[in-house]
Design an enzyme around this catalytic site. Structure first.
Site, PDB file in Angstrom:
ATOM      1  NE  ARG A   1      15.992 -35.155 -20.533  1.00 56.76           N
ATOM      2  CZ  ARG A   1      16.511 -36.382 -20.460  1.00 56.76           C
ATOM      3  NH1 ARG A   1      15.723 -37.445 -20.438  1.00 56.76           N
ATOM      4  NH2 ARG A   1      17.807 -36.535 -20.393  1.00 56.76           N
TER       5      ARG A   1
ATOM      6  NE  ARG B   1      19.123 -28.216 -19.250  1.00 56.34           N
ATOM      7  CZ  ARG B   1      19.823 -29.289 -18.900  1.00 56.34           C
ATOM      8  NH1 ARG B   1      20.818 -29.186 -18.060  1.00 56.34           N
ATOM      9  NH2 ARG B   1      19.531 -30.453 -19.386  1.00 56.34           N
TER      10      ARG B   1
ATOM     11  NE  ARG C   1      18.289 -38.576 -16.058  1.00 57.29           N
ATOM     12  CZ  ARG C   1      19.061 -37.676 -16.674  1.00 57.29           C
ATOM     13  NH1 ARG C   1      20.374 -37.825 -16.669  1.00 57.29           N
ATOM     14  NH2 ARG C   1      18.537 -36.640 -17.291  1.00 57.29           N
TER      15      ARG C   1
ATOM     16  NE  ARG D   1      20.600 -41.697 -19.381  1.00 56.64           N
ATOM     17  CZ  ARG D   1      20.817 -40.390 -19.462  1.00 56.64           C
ATOM     18  NH1 ARG D   1      22.021 -39.923 -19.641  1.00 56.64           N
ATOM     19  NH2 ARG D   1      19.810 -39.549 -19.385  1.00 56.64           N
TER      20      ARG D   1
ATOM     21  CE  LYS E   1      23.955 -31.968 -21.378  1.00 54.34           C
ATOM     22  NZ  LYS E   1      23.111 -32.763 -22.282  1.00 54.34           N
TER      23      LYS E   1
HETATM   24  P1  AP5 Z   1      25.222 -38.970 -21.332  1.00 62.91           P
HETATM   25  O1  AP5 Z   1      26.687 -38.731 -21.247  1.00 62.91           O
HETATM   26  O2  AP5 Z   1      24.503 -39.362 -20.093  1.00 62.91           O
HETATM   27  O3  AP5 Z   1      24.513 -37.715 -22.017  1.00 62.91           O
HETATM   28  P2  AP5 Z   1      24.131 -36.337 -21.396  1.00 62.91           P
HETATM   29  O4  AP5 Z   1      24.283 -35.339 -22.512  1.00 62.91           O
HETATM   30  O5  AP5 Z   1      24.890 -36.076 -20.133  1.00 62.91           O
HETATM   31  O6  AP5 Z   1      22.600 -36.635 -21.125  1.00 62.91           O
HETATM   32  P3  AP5 Z   1      21.658 -36.256 -19.928  1.00 62.91           P
HETATM   33  O7  AP5 Z   1      20.424 -37.047 -20.127  1.00 62.91           O
HETATM   34  O8  AP5 Z   1      22.334 -36.352 -18.613  1.00 62.91           O
HETATM   35  O9  AP5 Z   1      21.447 -34.723 -20.304  1.00 62.91           O
HETATM   36  P4  AP5 Z   1      20.314 -33.770 -19.927  1.00 62.91           P
HETATM   37  O10 AP5 Z   1      20.910 -32.457 -20.336  1.00 62.91           O
HETATM   38  O11 AP5 Z   1      18.976 -34.065 -20.500  1.00 62.91           O
HETATM   39  O12 AP5 Z   1      20.130 -34.034 -18.381  1.00 62.91           O
HETATM   40  P5  AP5 Z   1      20.593 -33.264 -17.084  1.00 62.91           P
HETATM   41  O13 AP5 Z   1      20.923 -34.273 -16.078  1.00 62.91           O
HETATM   42  O14 AP5 Z   1      21.592 -32.180 -17.371  1.00 62.91           O
HETATM   43  O15 AP5 Z   1      25.009 -40.056 -22.483  1.00 62.91           O
HETATM   44  C1  AP5 Z   1      23.753 -40.631 -22.705  1.00 62.91           C
HETATM   45  C2  AP5 Z   1      23.878 -42.121 -22.961  1.00 62.91           C
HETATM   46  O16 AP5 Z   1      24.336 -42.325 -24.290  1.00 62.91           O
HETATM   47  C3  AP5 Z   1      24.878 -42.823 -22.069  1.00 62.91           C
HETATM   48  O17 AP5 Z   1      24.275 -44.019 -21.642  1.00 62.91           O
HETATM   49  C4  AP5 Z   1      26.092 -43.076 -22.962  1.00 62.91           C
HETATM   50  O18 AP5 Z   1      26.768 -44.252 -22.608  1.00 62.91           O
HETATM   51  C5  AP5 Z   1      25.432 -43.235 -24.320  1.00 62.91           C
HETATM   52  N1  AP5 Z   1      26.208 -42.903 -25.512  1.00 62.91           N
HETATM   53  C6  AP5 Z   1      26.062 -43.500 -26.686  1.00 62.91           C
HETATM   54  N2  AP5 Z   1      26.810 -42.965 -27.631  1.00 62.91           N
HETATM   55  C7  AP5 Z   1      27.450 -41.970 -27.045  1.00 62.91           C
HETATM   56  C8  AP5 Z   1      28.363 -41.002 -27.543  1.00 62.91           C
HETATM   57  N3  AP5 Z   1      28.754 -40.925 -28.810  1.00 62.91           N
HETATM   58  N4  AP5 Z   1      28.827 -40.091 -26.677  1.00 62.91           N
HETATM   59  C9  AP5 Z   1      28.419 -40.116 -25.408  1.00 62.91           C
HETATM   60  N5  AP5 Z   1      27.561 -41.018 -24.881  1.00 62.91           N
HETATM   61  C10 AP5 Z   1      27.065 -41.923 -25.703  1.00 62.91           C
HETATM   62  O19 AP5 Z   1      19.243 -32.485 -16.681  1.00 62.91           O
HETATM   63  C11 AP5 Z   1      18.094 -33.200 -16.276  1.00 62.91           C
HETATM   64  C12 AP5 Z   1      17.016 -32.231 -15.808  1.00 62.91           C
HETATM   65  O20 AP5 Z   1      17.514 -31.417 -14.724  1.00 62.91           O
HETATM   66  C13 AP5 Z   1      16.535 -31.203 -16.839  1.00 62.91           C
HETATM   67  O21 AP5 Z   1      15.567 -31.732 -17.702  1.00 62.91           O
HETATM   68  C14 AP5 Z   1      15.975 -30.106 -15.899  1.00 62.91           C
HETATM   69  O22 AP5 Z   1      14.736 -30.461 -15.384  1.00 62.91           O
HETATM   70  C15 AP5 Z   1      16.978 -30.101 -14.769  1.00 62.91           C
HETATM   71  N6  AP5 Z   1      18.089 -29.165 -14.987  1.00 62.91           N
HETATM   72  C16 AP5 Z   1      19.414 -29.485 -15.063  1.00 62.91           C
HETATM   73  N7  AP5 Z   1      20.158 -28.392 -15.277  1.00 62.91           N
HETATM   74  C17 AP5 Z   1      19.283 -27.343 -15.336  1.00 62.91           C
HETATM   75  C18 AP5 Z   1      19.445 -25.956 -15.555  1.00 62.91           C
HETATM   76  N8  AP5 Z   1      20.651 -25.384 -15.764  1.00 62.91           N
HETATM   77  N9  AP5 Z   1      18.340 -25.175 -15.571  1.00 62.91           N
HETATM   78  C19 AP5 Z   1      17.113 -25.705 -15.368  1.00 62.91           C
HETATM   79  N10 AP5 Z   1      16.889 -27.022 -15.167  1.00 62.91           N
HETATM   80  C20 AP5 Z   1      17.964 -27.829 -15.148  1.00 62.91           C
END
Ligand code: AP5
Length: 243
Positions: free
Chosen positions: A188, A93, A177, A132, A17
């Site tokens: 997650r 979410r 992280r 990562r 994402k």
């Molecule tokens: P990356 O692009 O970082 O993936 P991502 O989907 O953004 O992963 P996140 O870990 O950021 O998602 P998440 O939803 O768990 O975390 P968030 O910060 O939203 O890619 C991952 C890695 O893979 C990179 O290193 C990339 O280079 C690599 N890669 C390899 N192949 C790839 C490919 N084909 N495409 C892309 N990348 C590739 O949320 C974290 C926490 O915040 C949650 O657990 C919760 O506690 C809280 N939170 C956030 N939003 C809410 C909400 N709306 N409600 C409640 N709690 C929330």
């Protein structure tokens, strides 16, 4: 203000994402609103939204309370750079968040127009997330084992550590992280399946599903095609996200 475009990126942790969101943003000229980044940034500067409860959820991979994230998004989306629209990463979410968002958008004469789902097999997510390393100040993302995403500081046969994993631009130490552990990832993924996947039924009319398996470079053209965007563009390099 009536937003012209409201997109949301869905997908399990590590689906890309953040990675693809940055490229979509540069093609569309819209800001990305990542609730995860906003929550972590607030923690880092000592002004945590949602207090100790939210901090614990972030650490363990649980979800932060709906009213907290809804308020953060409403405040951020009200800033002038969102006037033409915005891209949501990690929000809504839960179904409750989707209903809060819809009501807020309706009050502005707008609605969700596209939901992009990045489909990725679980086996790839573990490798992506557990390898990562990030540079907190810039959000630049690296990987401890993947060619093309290694920091130049890591020499062959060296183990990844704060000493060997340094940001290519600043030379500062990279970090993992707190929730990028197998244990937190499991939680997650459970939260995604139980709470977030059902939100897709709510937006069924505007959902685009994309195969996001493989490397970021390999999957980006599929994402771009689904959205009718040019795949090639300035500033694109390798698998490094949020650069
Ligand atoms: P990356 O692009 O970082 O993936 P991502 O989907 O953004 O992963 P996140 O870990 O950021 O998602 P998440 O939803 O768990 O975390 P968030 O910060 O939203 O890619 C991952 C890695 O893979 C990179 O290193 C990339 O280079 C690599 N890669 C390899 N192949 C790839 C490919 N084909 N495409 C892309 N990348 C590739 O949320 C974290 C926490 O915040 C949650 O657990 C919760 O506690 C809280 N939170 C956030 N939003 C809410 C909400 N709306 N409600 C409640 N709690 C929330």
């Amino acid at each position: 203000m009536a937003f012209r475009r409201v997109l949301a990126l869905f997908g399990p942790p590590g689906a890309g994402k953040g990675t693809h969101g940055a490229k979509i943003a540069s093609r569309l000229g819209l800001p990305v609103l990542s609730t995860g980044d906003m929550l972590r940034d607030a923690q880092r500067v000592g002004a945590p939204y949602g207090g100790a409860e939210a901090a614990a959820a972030l650490r363990s991979g649980g979800l932060v309370a709906d009213y907290v994230v809804a308020a953060i998004v409403a405040a951020r989306a009200g800033l002038p750079d969102c006037a033409r629209g915005f891209i949501l990463d990690g929000y809504p979410r839960t179904t409750a968040q989707a209903l809060l968002l819809d009501a807020w958008l309706a009050g502005k004469g707008a609605k969700m127009d596209t939901v992009v789902v990045l489909d990725t097999p679980d086996s790839e997510l573990v490798e992506r997330i557990c390898g990562r390393w990030i540079h907190p100040a810039s959000g630049r993302s690296y990987h401890a084992t993947r060619t093309g995403a290694l920091p130049s500081s890591l020499q062959e046969r060296e183990a990844p550590s704060a000493e060997t994993m340094r940001d290519d631009v600043t030379g500062e130490a990279l970090v993992q992280r707190e929730d990028d552990t197998l244990e937190a990832l499991t939680r997650r993924l459970e939260a995604y399946r139980a709470e977030t996947a059902p939100v897709l039924r709510h937006y069924a009319d505007v959902v685009l599903r994309v195969d996001a398996s493989g490397s970021a470079t390999a999957s980006w053209p599929r994402v771009a095609r689904a959205l009718g965007l040019e795949a090639a563009g300035e500033g694109d390099s390798d698998d490094r996200s949020r650069m």
